[in-house]
Enzyme design. Structure first.
Site, PDB file in Angstrom:
ATOM      1  CG  HIS A  39      -0.380   0.229   2.526  1.00 54.82           C
ATOM      2  ND1 HIS A  39      -0.161  -0.792   3.431  1.00 54.82           N
ATOM      3  CD2 HIS A  39       0.048   1.359   3.140  1.00 54.82           C
ATOM      4  CE1 HIS A  39       0.355  -0.295   4.532  1.00 54.82           C
ATOM      5  NE2 HIS A  39       0.500   1.010   4.378  1.00 54.82           N
ATOM      6  CG  ASP A  90      -0.209  -4.117   2.552  1.00 56.62           C
ATOM      7  OD1 ASP A  90      -0.020  -3.569   1.450  1.00 56.62           O
ATOM      8  OD2 ASP A  90      -0.282  -3.495   3.628  1.00 56.62           O
ATOM      9  CB  SER A 111       3.231   1.471   6.350  1.00 55.80           C
ATOM     10  OG  SER A 111       2.053   1.667   7.070  1.00 55.80           O
TER      11      SER A 111
END
Length: 464
Positions: free
Chosen positions: A106, A136, A212
């Protein structure tokens, strides 16, 4: 005397072994030990953690009214299409000294330009090598193999225990590289909607936006997870963060190294359902656990191994399976090739089956086509569904037919409500067996269209 010597030696060995175990995991026992620092681990790991800056430039369409020369007299050329730049900020981890970087999908999804900022302040362009939406995760390459980079070694995420100390390294809020500490709060977290292969490490180490793709490391400086999400009602850390286990990350990196366009995982070929309290009682279980086989695809590895409907799967390769997501994770982290042992209960008796770790077959061929013309499917990309494509799209392994693989934004297909994953069964009462059939059926001019699709196991018929 010799017997006494042997006893003393055995006792000494036992003391040393017990001491080794105690050194592995124990609480601080003195004020001096409380003053110990994580600095050596930080110095070892931070050079391999990077910041990722990704951008995408889009042209915004001008107002159609500006096509009229009358209005252009007043607004001139200032009404030309404008560019809009979208940016994404995240973190990444160098996992090999030749420049492979792992991050979250993402962070780079849809981006056209990516740059990686190293801990020594250098910025290098990055190339997307592989992306996997189901986990992901994405793999980038920097340096084109021309230099050596500091890299983190993988740890065994299955060896983690609740309460183990861990460090999270990343770039929260874009303030620069930051290290936080915490413990492993829980393991094998599922049912949180973060991915198809759900078995996340939960930690209370502070993770915030920008973290992230960053590293979760143990106190030996090994990568045990990739930070991916937080649970928060404010957007900031409240002590509930999730990381993708390193053993799943290894699978994605191995596929990238092999030059694969996608992640190659073993195909089981059976549908599973969760064990509810009612099912557990009917099976005579003390508590709900395991994954119940609801169907087995013909010719699949599961079928060849002797898996039957009604079997309760309890372990993969000796590791317990608590639920359907736990099985998916355990099986998906097995390397393709060779075999593994699946433990189960059948009619209350324990059994074990040897399952081949084979990739799902690509038969029939996808024969992917984008439907044009003027039909309800205009703008939809369709493909023949094979076990390989079913695995890729997270569909049931026993489904066959023509599947909608993509739907273009603003297309007729999107406006009429077709979705990715829809199976096209009939068009104007004619069966659709292949993409060629659908393209042919869509080419004709019709006064009306009658279409039957299958979505989530339900048949839906619409007339347009």
């Amino acid at each position: 005397m010799r017997e006494l010597v042997r006893l003393v030696a055995a006792a000494s060995a036992l003391f040393v072994y017990s001491g080794a175990l105690a050194q592995e995991r124990r609480v601080p026992e003195s004020r001096q030990e409380l003053k110990l620092s994580f600095a050596p681990v930080v110095a070892q790991t931070t050079p391999a953690v990077v910041n990722i800056y990704a951008t995408r430039t889009e042209k915004r369409r001008r107002n159609p009214i500006m096509d009229d020369p009358f209005f252009r007299q007043f607004f001139g050329d200032g009404a030309q299409p404008q560019e809009r730049v979208q940016r994404s900020l995240g973190s990444g981890v160098i996992v090999s000294d030749d420049g492979l970087v792992i991050t979250n999908n993402h962070v780079v999804e849809g981006m056209t330009e990516m740059r990686v900022a190293l801990s020594d302040k250098r910025e290098l362009p990055a190339k997307l090598i592989l992306k996997d939406k189901r986990t992901d995760l994405a793999v980038l390459r920097i340096g084109e193999g021309k230099e050596k980079f500091p890299a983190l070694a993988f740890g065994d995420s299955d060896a983690l225990a609740i309460g183990d100390l861990v460090l999270a390294v990343g770039n929260p809020f874009g303030v620069g590289q930051t290290v936080t500490s915490g413990i492993v709060s829980a393991l094998a977290r599922t049912q949180n909607g973060l991915g198809d292969f759900q078995s996340f490490i939960q930690t209370d180490a502070a993770i915030n936006p920008g973290n992230s793709g960053g590293a979760l490391v143990d106190l030996d400086g090994r990568l045990v997870g990739v930070n991916t999400a937080i649970f928060s009602q404010t957007g900031s850390s409240v002590g509930i963060g999730f990381a993708i286990p390193a053993n799943m990350v290894k699978v994605v990196v191995s596929s990238a190294r092999a030059g694969s366009k996608g992640v190659i995982r073993p195909w089981f070929g059976a549908e599973l359902q969760p064990v509810t309290t009612e099912i557990a009682e009917s099976l005579g279980l003390k508590h709900p656990a395991g994954a119940l086989v609801s169907s087995v695809a013909k010719g699949s590895p599961a079928a060849k191994a002797g898996v039957e409907t009604g079997d309760l799967i309890t372990a993969v390769d000796g590791r317990p399976v608590d639920d359907v997501e736990g099985f998916a994770f355990r099986f998906a982290t097995q390397p393709v090739g060779g075999q593994t042992t699946v433990s189960a209960q059948r009619q209350g008796k324990p059994i074990s089956m040897i399952v081949a770790l084979a990739a799902a077959p690509e038969t029939p061929a996808r024969d992917q086509r984008t439907i044009g013309g003027e039909s309800p499917f205009t703008g939809a990309t369709v493909a023949n569904l094979s076990p390989a494509l079913a695995e890729e799209m997270a569909l049931k392994s026993d489904l066959r037919g023509v599947v909608v693989a993509e739907v273009a934004g603003g297309s007729i297909a999107e406006r009429l409500g077709f979705q990715k994953g829809d199976l096209v069964r009939q068009v104007n009462d004619g069966k659709v067996g292949s993409t060629r059939d659908l393209e042919k059926a869509s080419a004709g001019s019709q006064g009306y269209w009658k279409v039957t699709i299958e979505r989530d196991g339900q048949l839906i018929t619409s007339v347009f």
